[in-house]
Design a protein around this motif. Structure first.
Motif, PDB file in Angstrom:
ATOM      1  N   SER A  31       0.842  -1.191   0.000  1.00 25.41           N
ATOM      2  CA  SER A  31       0.000   0.000   0.000  1.00 25.41           C
ATOM      3  C   SER A  31       0.875   1.238   0.000  1.00 25.41           C
ATOM      4  O   SER A  31       1.931   1.261   0.645  1.00 25.41           O
ATOM      5  N   GLN A  84      -9.421   5.655  -9.972  1.00 23.90           N
ATOM      6  CA  GLN A  84     -10.453   6.186  -9.072  1.00 23.90           C
ATOM      7  C   GLN A  84     -11.811   6.287  -9.776  1.00 23.90           C
ATOM      8  O   GLN A  84     -12.840   5.997  -9.188  1.00 23.90           O
ATOM      9  N   ASP A 161      -5.250   2.882  -8.082  1.00 22.48           N
ATOM     10  CA  ASP A 161      -5.057   4.281  -7.679  1.00 22.48           C
ATOM     11  C   ASP A 161      -6.323   4.795  -7.001  1.00 22.48           C
ATOM     12  O   ASP A 161      -7.286   5.166  -7.668  1.00 22.48           O
ATOM     13  N   GLU A 162      -6.326   4.795  -5.709  1.00 19.13           N
ATOM     14  CA  GLU A 162      -7.469   5.236  -4.902  1.00 19.13           C
ATOM     15  C   GLU A 162      -8.796   4.665  -5.419  1.00 19.13           C
ATOM     16  O   GLU A 162      -9.719   5.405  -5.747  1.00 19.13           O
ATOM     17  N   THR A 164     -11.329   3.384  -4.127  1.00 13.45           N
ATOM     18  CA  THR A 164     -12.598   3.594  -3.415  1.00 13.45           C
ATOM     19  C   THR A 164     -12.868   5.065  -3.104  1.00 13.45           C
ATOM     20  O   THR A 164     -13.862   5.391  -2.462  1.00 13.45           O
ATOM     21  N   SER A 165     -12.002   5.951  -3.591  1.00  8.65           N
ATOM     22  CA  SER A 165     -12.140   7.365  -3.199  1.00  8.65           C
ATOM     23  C   SER A 165     -13.367   8.055  -3.792  1.00  8.65           C
ATOM     24  O   SER A 165     -13.835   9.040  -3.240  1.00  8.65           O
ATOM     25  N   LEU A 176     -13.415  -3.273  -1.500  1.00  7.91           N
ATOM     26  CA  LEU A 176     -12.263  -3.719  -0.705  1.00  7.91           C
ATOM     27  C   LEU A 176     -12.273  -5.233  -0.519  1.00  7.91           C
ATOM     28  O   LEU A 176     -11.220  -5.876  -0.525  1.00  7.91           O
ATOM     29  N   ILE A 191      -1.170  -0.552  -4.201  1.00  9.43           N
ATOM     30  CA  ILE A 191      -2.456   0.101  -3.972  1.00  9.43           C
ATOM     31  C   ILE A 191      -2.240   1.467  -3.332  1.00  9.43           C
ATOM     32  O   ILE A 191      -1.765   1.561  -2.198  1.00  9.43           O
ATOM     33  N   THR A 193      -3.973   4.240  -1.482  1.00  7.45           N
ATOM     34  CA  THR A 193      -5.256   4.241  -0.778  1.00  7.45           C
ATOM     35  C   THR A 193      -5.277   5.187   0.408  1.00  7.45           C
ATOM     36  O   THR A 193      -4.240   5.499   0.988  1.00  7.45           O
ATOM     37  N   HIS A 194      -6.475   5.656   0.716  1.00  9.29           N
ATOM     38  CA  HIS A 194      -6.705   6.405   1.957  1.00  9.29           C
ATOM     39  C   HIS A 194      -7.391   5.534   2.996  1.00  9.29           C
ATOM     40  O   HIS A 194      -7.721   6.007   4.080  1.00  9.29           O
ATOM     41  N   GLU A 195      -7.631   4.268   2.630  1.00 14.14           N
ATOM     42  CA  GLU A 195      -8.289   3.353   3.562  1.00 14.14           C
ATOM     43  C   GLU A 195      -7.228   2.751   4.470  1.00 14.14           C
ATOM     44  O   GLU A 195      -6.642   1.704   4.179  1.00 14.14           O
TER      45      GLU A 195
END
Ligand code: ADP
Ligand code: MG
Length: 240
Positions: A31, A84, A161-162, A164-165, A176, A191, A193-195
């Motif tokens: 990540s 995204q 690239d992000e 799920t954003s 996810l 990955i 990610t911001h998750e």
């Protein structure tokens, strides 16, 4: 599997990547986290040559993709990318979206591609959407189609690239879950990610980028529980 050495990328005077070196093993899930503008997307885009590196070398499966005369089409087959914003073809059905590239590039014939698409749709939980058009799908469903489409090329490496954003919160889990099952099946994945929960639970390794550098690179446990660098600590204190 991937060996990145001293990767630089500039856009005009703007130095975005300032010397990144990374080895990614087959089956590894990495990540990439970091503030907006730190170069995360540019880093991913260099790995599949959506951006041409300014300097440095990238070797995938023993073959340099940055050397003069490297075969970009071969590389693109090995590397799947999920964006995204899904980037599905709006005027094609889900099935057509998934079968187009492997047939066009001669990987398989239409019958084989259709059979594979049915399996991939089952894998992402969308068996009933084969004949739907993207506009009729939710964001989470579109993203799962985009993942199936990337997998249809039977890539050895998947870049996200992000992913799920752009999704409503209630859609994030389904996407996810698909990514997690891919990771468990042994896919090599990078990955952005911001998750943070996902990064912590699913990754083998987490990279923190800031200002065009990899500032910290360690196991998820170490990076999230005991970050070494002040910049990592400052970032995590804002997002956790
Ligand atoms: P992140 O994904 O971490 O938010 P990016 O890699 O998207 O960061 O962007 C890092 C920097 O590179 C930003 O300053 C951005 O403006 C610049 N940049 C990215 N892509 C381009 C491009 N195609 N042309 C010019 N500048 C770009
Ligand atoms: Mg980005």
């Amino acid at each position: 599997m991937i060996k990145i050495t001293n990767l630089h990328k500039s856009f005009g005077d703007n130095q975005v990547l300032k010397g990144i070196s990374q080895h990614i093993a087959r089956g590894e899930v990495v990540s990439v986290i970091g503030p907006s503008g730190s170069g995360k997307s540019t880093f991913l885009r260099c790995i599949n040559l959506l951006e041409q590196p300014t300097e440095g070398d990238i070797v995938i499966d023993g073959q340099s993709i940055t050397a003069k005369g490297a075969c970009i089409d071969k590389l693109r087959q090995k590397v799947g990318m999920v964006f995204q914003n899904f980037n599905l073809f709006p005027h094609k059905t889900v099935m057509q979206n998934i079968t187009l590239a492997p047939v066009k590039l001669g990987l398989m014939n239409q019958v084989e591609a259709d059979r594979q698409a049915v399996e991939l749709l089952a894998q992402v939980g969308l068996q009933d959407k084969a004949n739907a058009y993207p506009a009729s799908l939710s964001g989470g469903q579109k993203q799962r189609v985009a993942i199936a489409r990337a997998l249809a090329m039977q890539p050895e490496l998947m870049l996200f690239d992000e992913p799920t954003s752009a999704l409503d919160p209630e859609m994030v889990g389904d996407v996810l879950d698909v990514m997690k099952s891919l990771a468990l099946a042994g896919m090599t994945m990078v990955i952005v990610t911001h998750e943070m929960g996902f990064a912590r639970d699913v990754s083998d390794r987490v990279i923190f980028m800031d200002g065009g550098y990899v500032v910290e690179d360690s196991s998820p446990q170490a990076l999230f529980s005991a970050p070494k660098e002040a910049r990592t600590q400052a970032f995590l204190s804002k997002v956790l």
